[in-house]
Design a protein around this motif. Structure first.
Motif, PDB file in Angstrom:
ATOM      1  N   CYS A 493       0.843  -1.197   0.000  1.00 14.45           N
ATOM      2  CA  CYS A 493       0.000   0.000   0.000  1.00 14.45           C
ATOM      3  C   CYS A 493       0.878   1.247   0.000  1.00 14.45           C
ATOM      4  O   CYS A 493       1.714   1.419   0.887  1.00 14.45           O
ATOM      5  N   TYR A 494       0.686   2.078  -0.968  1.00  9.91           N
ATOM      6  CA  TYR A 494       1.491   3.299  -1.043  1.00  9.91           C
ATOM      7  C   TYR A 494       0.715   4.324  -1.857  1.00  9.91           C
ATOM      8  O   TYR A 494      -0.233   4.008  -2.584  1.00  9.91           O
ATOM      9  N   GLY A 495       1.110   5.580  -1.708  1.00  9.63           N
ATOM     10  CA  GLY A 495       0.439   6.647  -2.430  1.00  9.63           C
ATOM     11  C   GLY A 495      -0.833   7.070  -1.730  1.00  9.63           C
ATOM     12  O   GLY A 495      -1.444   6.322  -0.966  1.00  9.63           O
ATOM     13  N   SER A 496      -1.235   8.316  -1.957  1.00  5.89           N
ATOM     14  CA  SER A 496      -2.444   8.886  -1.360  1.00  5.89           C
ATOM     15  C   SER A 496      -2.362   8.703   0.160  1.00  5.89           C
ATOM     16  O   SER A 496      -1.327   8.926   0.773  1.00  5.89           O
ATOM     17  N   ASN A 497      -3.463   8.292   0.784  1.00  5.25           N
ATOM     18  CA  ASN A 497      -3.434   8.095   2.239  1.00  5.25           C
ATOM     19  C   ASN A 497      -3.808   6.672   2.635  1.00  5.25           C
ATOM     20  O   ASN A 497      -4.042   6.395   3.797  1.00  5.25           O
ATOM     21  N   ILE A 499      -2.530   3.418   3.375  1.00  5.55           N
ATOM     22  CA  ILE A 499      -1.212   2.846   3.674  1.00  5.55           C
ATOM     23  C   ILE A 499      -1.284   1.596   4.529  1.00  5.55           C
ATOM     24  O   ILE A 499      -0.254   1.058   4.933  1.00  5.55           O
ATOM     25  N   CYS A 508      -6.212  -2.004   0.435  1.00  8.00           N
ATOM     26  CA  CYS A 508      -5.495  -0.932   1.120  1.00  8.00           C
ATOM     27  C   CYS A 508      -6.494   0.071   1.696  1.00  8.00           C
ATOM     28  O   CYS A 508      -7.468   0.445   1.040  1.00  8.00           O
TER      29      CYS A 508
END
Length: 661
Positions: A493-497, A499, A508
């Motif tokens: 999970c990565y990017g935006s919020n 996580i 995610c």
């Protein structure tokens, strides 16, 4: 020039000649003179059966339920394979290709009369305009009017007849196969092109290897294209005069007049059945005796067969032909390399110059002395549909049920073979065996579960096949479940919020609990996003915004009427505010109108009904959710005035305004 020398490249490539459904097909609009050749559901499940390309590639059949079954290419070289359903066509087909030789380009007519083709497309013979070498799945071919009665594919070209009687051709044009006067490869057509010289008078179509013939509505025959051996039938050929080897526009076979009931174009020859006496006539190449004239001499004009009639039906292949007489007996002649003549005791000899067995005259097919309605020929075999419901085939083998080869007719039963929709669980694949079985490779699995696992079951994905996960919001394959997921660990999970990987949903999220959320949005919602509030966390919701709207996670005045007070009892669900009224029906008789500019009851109309609860919302005004001016006193009647009272008031008003006399 001998057949084998001039066309060695064709015999090496072994390409097909396919014509769709006119020969003996009831769903095609054959002329009334067609000698009673009517295709119907003759077997317990079979409507039509035809051969497909090369000796061992098998057959294609149309079942009574509208499904198409075929031994797909790849089971060749003598490997026994049973028919499989062409799943992309569903149960929506009304006619399949009538094969006059062999083909790896396939066409069908669907129940709405539209044309669909797929397969080999080296010269654009599929007709979709793409020009790519092969089309894997059926695609719709655009024919003006989209109402197709018949279609045929030859070596590298195809033609279709519309219900209106017009003809369209596409593909290779090296020998004038388009019928439009053009010649050479530069004139190839990737999409259908009309043969305008024929107008709307075409009654039946038959496509040969590199020539085409049509039966016209008046009983005459026209042919065009390759004419090295006289297959056009007008008395000319390349053997007689070099420049006559190509006929790029339709030519009338004048020797036949208007006495033709049916035409079948083969490899480099043509046969017809006459209307008047039901005799069989052939012309063109005769290297292996496939004109049935009792010799191996080529003919440039129609010549009567040595086999006495009367004939009901004829079908021609690359170098042998078969026919059905009116008494139901089946006869074959020509090449006999793979037992395609259907007899263990043929009157055969070694054909001059080619060293192969052949018969110059029609031979009786063993066991089929009566009862046949129709016969289908491919290069190395034949099948006959019988009036008692049987399907019998002979020749090189790989019949629809996996049987053969056989020099004499054998019963073929493929009606109970499995189809993909009937297989699931531990045996998810409908295999070449005709039964549900475990998978052995990914290609056997259905589109929804395309990955074949070690235990032989099909799954959405595997460690080696995650194609089903690509370009989706579940891009990863979970090895524990073989299902596409959004994440497996937080690292995914990565990017935006978002996580955090939710271990339950494998998606995610921004949060799993309130502890993951910041003070500005302290509540973790069911969606996994942090918000002002949740049903279990109302710390930021204070009066008058003391209710949590669960979808947005924001604090509001109300979500439903029960959240409102007696003074303002109605919840405006668009603004999430309590109102005194949302429509006139909510107001008392003293103030019967709902003013939508402020959502309060008044005695003056604002120009019509106060509307409905679905009307536009207004921003709340000071004091609107508190006490209001003109509120109804306890015990006052709510709702609209009685109709009788209204009428009485109106009558009094009229009387008072009546002028004095």
């Amino acid at each position: 020039m001998p057949f084998m020398q001039h066309h060695f490249r064709f015999l090496m490539c072994v390409f097909p000649i396919v014509v769709l459904g006119v020969s003996c097909q009831s769903q095609m609009e054959a002329p009334a003179e067609a000698l009673g050749v009517v295709q119907s559901a003759l077997g317990p499940c079979t409507t039509d059966v035809q051969g497909i390309g090369e000796p061992f590639m098998g057959w294609v059949a149309l079942k009574t339920d509208g499904s198409v079954w075929m031994n797909r290419p790849g089971g060749g070289n003598g490997t026994t394979t049973k028919a499989m359903k062409v799943e992309a066509l569903g149960n929506d087909v009304k006619a399949i290709a009538n094969v006059d030789g062999e083909s790896q380009t396939y066409c069908v007519i669907r129940k709405d009369d539209s044309l669909w083709c797929w397969g080999a497309n080296s010269n654009g013979q599929v007709g979709d305009g793409s020009g790519v070498p092969e089309i894997a799945e059926p695609v719709k071919i655009n024919i003006p009017g989209d109402k197709v009665a018949e279609v045929g594919t030859g070596g590298w070209h195809s033609c279709a007849r519309t219900i209106a009687g017009r003809l369209y051709c596409w593909g290779q044009n090296t020998y004038g196969q388009m019928g439009d006067g053009l010649v050479n490869g530069d004139a190839d057509a990737l999409t259908p092109r009309e043969v305008t010289a024929l107008g709307d008078q075409v009654a039946q179509l038959s496509v040969g290897f590199e020539h085409t013939c049509t039966l016209m509505k008046n009983g005459s025959v026209y042919c065009w294209g390759h004419n090295a051996y006289g297959e056009i039938g007008d008395g000319t050929s390349q053997e007689i005069k070099l420049e006559d080897g190509i006929k790029p526009t339709p030519v009338a076979v004048t020797a036949l007049g208007t006495d033709v009931a049916y035409v079948s174009a083969g490899g480099f020859y043509t046969c017809i059945i006459k209307k008047s006496d039901k005799s069989l006539w052939c012309w063109g190449d005769n290297t292996e005796g496939h004109l049935s004239t009792g010799d191996t001499v080529n003919r440039a004009v129609p010549t009567i067969s040595a086999g006495a009639g009367p004939w009901l039906h004829v079908d021609t292949g690359v170098a042998h032909g078969c026919g059905v007489k009116t008494n139901g007996s089946v006869w074959c002649w020509g090449r006999d390399r793979h037992g395609q003549l259907g007899t263990t005791h043929p009157t055969t000899e070694i054909c001059p110059g080619i060293g192969q067995m052949c018969a110059h005259t029609p031979q009786a097919v063993e066991g089929l002395s009566s009862g046949a309605k129709w016969v289908s020929v491919k290069d190395h075999g034949a099948c006959a549909l019988l009036s008692n419901g049987d399907l019998k085939c002979w020749g090189a083998g790989n019949f629809l049920d996996g049987g053969g080869p056989s020099n004499v007719p054998v019963l073929v039963d493929y009606c109970d073979l499995c189809e993909a929709s009937s297989c699931s669980g531990a045996k998810p694949v409908c295999g070449w065996s005709g039964t549900c079985e475990t998978c052995k490779e990914d290609i056997q699995c259905p589109e929804a579960t395309p990955a074949c696992l070690e235990d032989g079951t099909c799954a959405q994905c595997s460690s080696g096949n995650s194609t089903a996960c690509l370009n989706t919001n579940t891009p990863l394959c979970d090895p524990s479940t073989n299902v596409c997921v959004g994440c497996i660990t937080d690292d995914d999970c990565y990017g935006s919020n978002k996580i955090i990987c939710d271990s339950a949903t494998k998606q995610c999220r921004e949060c799993n609990s309130d502890a993951d959320c910041p003070s500005s949005a302290p509540a973790c919602q069911p969606s996994g996003l942090c918000g002002e509030c949740s049903t279990s966390n109302l710390t930021k919701c204070v009066a008058p915004l003391s209710i949590c709207e669960p979808t947005s996670g924001t604090c509001v005045n109300c979500v439903q009427d029960t959240d409102c007070t007696e003074d303002n009892p109605y919840c405006d669900t668009q603004a999430n505010y309590c109102r005194q009224c949302l429509k006139d029906e909510h107001c008392p008789r003293e103030r019967p109108f709902c003013d939508l500019s402020g959502y309060y009851c008044t005695g003056e109309s604002s120009g019509g009904d106060g509307g409905t609860e679905d009307g536009p919302a207004a921003e709340p005004q000071e004091g609107r959710y508190g006490a209001c001016a003109g509120c109804v006193t306890a015990g006052a009647r709510q709702g609209p005035w009685p109709s009788g009272l209204v009428l009485a008031v109106v009558a009094l008003w009229i009387r008072r305004r009546r002028p004095l006399v």
